[in-house]
Design an enzyme around this catalytic site. Structure first.
Site, PDB file in Angstrom:
ATOM      1  N   SER A  33       0.861  -1.213  -0.124  1.00 25.03           N
ATOM      2  CA  SER A  33       0.102  -0.229  -0.194  1.00 25.03           C
ATOM      3  C   SER A  33       0.489   1.170  -0.098  1.00 25.03           C
ATOM      4  CB  SER A  33      -0.806   0.283   0.866  1.00 25.03           C
ATOM      5  OG  SER A  33      -1.414   1.153   1.933  1.00 25.03           O
ATOM      6  N   TYR A  48      -2.655  -1.918  10.398  1.00 24.02           N
ATOM      7  CA  TYR A  48      -2.993  -1.916   8.629  1.00 24.02           C
ATOM      8  C   TYR A  48      -1.239  -0.899   8.310  1.00 24.02           C
ATOM      9  CZ  TYR A  48      -4.307  -1.433   4.064  1.00 24.02           C
ATOM     10  OH  TYR A  48      -3.796  -1.548   2.220  1.00 24.02           O
TER      11      TYR A  48
END
Length: 248
Positions: free
Chosen positions: A139, A152
C-alpha cells in the site's frame, strides 16, 4: 515475463482490487483462480466470469489455510503465479482505556501472517515451474502511514520489506517477485471509501496496473503514478507534508 497465458491465483479476488485484477487478467488470456472469505460474493464473481475457478478461504482459519495450498496445486498443477492480495483495514484507537487489540491481531493475521504462510507453501511448486511469479500487495501507506489505521499501515510496511528480501533470496530461481503498492483506490475496503473524491477510480487503477503487468519487463514495484506522492515522499524530502496531508 508478462502475465499472459498464465495460471494465476489471486487471494481476495471476490471484491475490490483483487476482483478487478482477476477480471482483466482473465480477459487477457490467463486462467484465473480466486479465493474469497464469503461464499455469496465469491459465487457472484464466478457467475459473472465463466471459466474462473474459486475457493472459499478464510486466511485467518489456520486449518483451512494449511490445507489450501496442497489442494489447489493438486487441482491446478499448472499454477505459476500467485498474487497475495487478501487484506483488511480497520480503525484502531490507542487512546482508549483499555486498548482493544482484536483489530490489530486480525489485521496481522490477515495482512502479514497469511501471506507469509502461503508463500512458504506455494514456493516449492512455483520454483518447479519454468517461469513463475509471486506478487504481493502492499500500500502507499507502507511509506506514509495513516494514523487511524496504524497496524494496517505497519503490516503493509512489513510486506514491502519482506518482498524485497524474497526477491533477493529468489533471484537465481525461476520465480520473479513483484509488489503492487496501491494508493487510495475507490473500493469498499473501508466504509465509504468507494465514494471518496480523493480516491483513484478503480478502473483507472486497474488499467494502469494491468499495463505494467503486461510488459515483458514487469518492474519490481508495480506503481501507478498517483502513489508516487507516498512512495517517494521521504526520498524527496516531503515526508512531513505528506504525513500531514494524509492525516489531516
Amino acid at each position: 515475463m508478462a502475465l499472459t497465458d498464465r495460471t494465476i491465483l489471486i487471494t481476495g479476488g471476490n471484491s475490490g482490487i483483487g476482483h478487478a485484477l482477476a477480471r482483466e487478467l482473465q480477459a487477457r488470456g490467463n486462467r484465473l483462480i480466486i479465493t474469497g472469505r464469503k461464499q455469496a460474493s465469491l459465487q457472484a464473481v464466478l457467475d459473472d466470469n465463466p471459466g474462473m475457478a474459486g475457493y472459499v478461504l478464510d486466511v485467518t482459519d489456520d486449518a483451512a489455510l494449511a490445507a489450501f495450498p496442497a489442494r489447489l496445486i493438486a487441482e491446478h498443477p499448472g499454477l505459476d503465479t500467485v498474487i497475495l492480495n487478501a487484506g483488511i483495514m480497520e480503525a484502531e484507537d490507542y487512546t482508549a482505556t483499555p486498548v482493544d487489540l482484536d483489530v490489530a491481531e486480525r489485521t496481522i493475521a490477515t495482512n502479514l501472517t497469511a501471506p507469509i504462510r502461503m508463500a512458504a507453501a506455494f514456493l516449492p511448486h512455483l520454483r518447479s515451474r519454468p517461469h513463475a511469479a509471486l506478487i504481493t500487495v502492499s500500500s502507499g501507506l507502507a511509506f506514509v502511514p495513516k494514523a487511524a489505521n496504524p497496524v494496517y499501515s505497519a503490516t503493509k510496511a512489513a510486506i514491502h520489506s519482506w518482498t524485497q528480501s524474497l526477491r533477493h533470496q529468489l533471484r537465481d530461481t525461476p520465480v520473479d517477485v513483484h509488489e503492487i503498492a496501491p494508493p487510495l483506490v475507490a473500493t469498499d475496503l473501508t466504509p465509504g471509501q468507494s465514494r471518496l473524491a480523493a480516491a483513484m477510480p478503480l478502473q483507472a487503477f486497474t488499467d494502469e496496473v494491468i499495463g505494467l503487468l503486461s510488459r515483458d519487463d514487469i518492474p519490481d514495484e508495480v506503481l501507478v503514478n498517483r502513489v508516487g506522492f507516498q512512495r517517494n515522499a521521504e526520498a524527496e524530502g516531503r515526508y512531513d507534508a505528506a504525513f500531514a496531508m494524509i492525516n489531516g
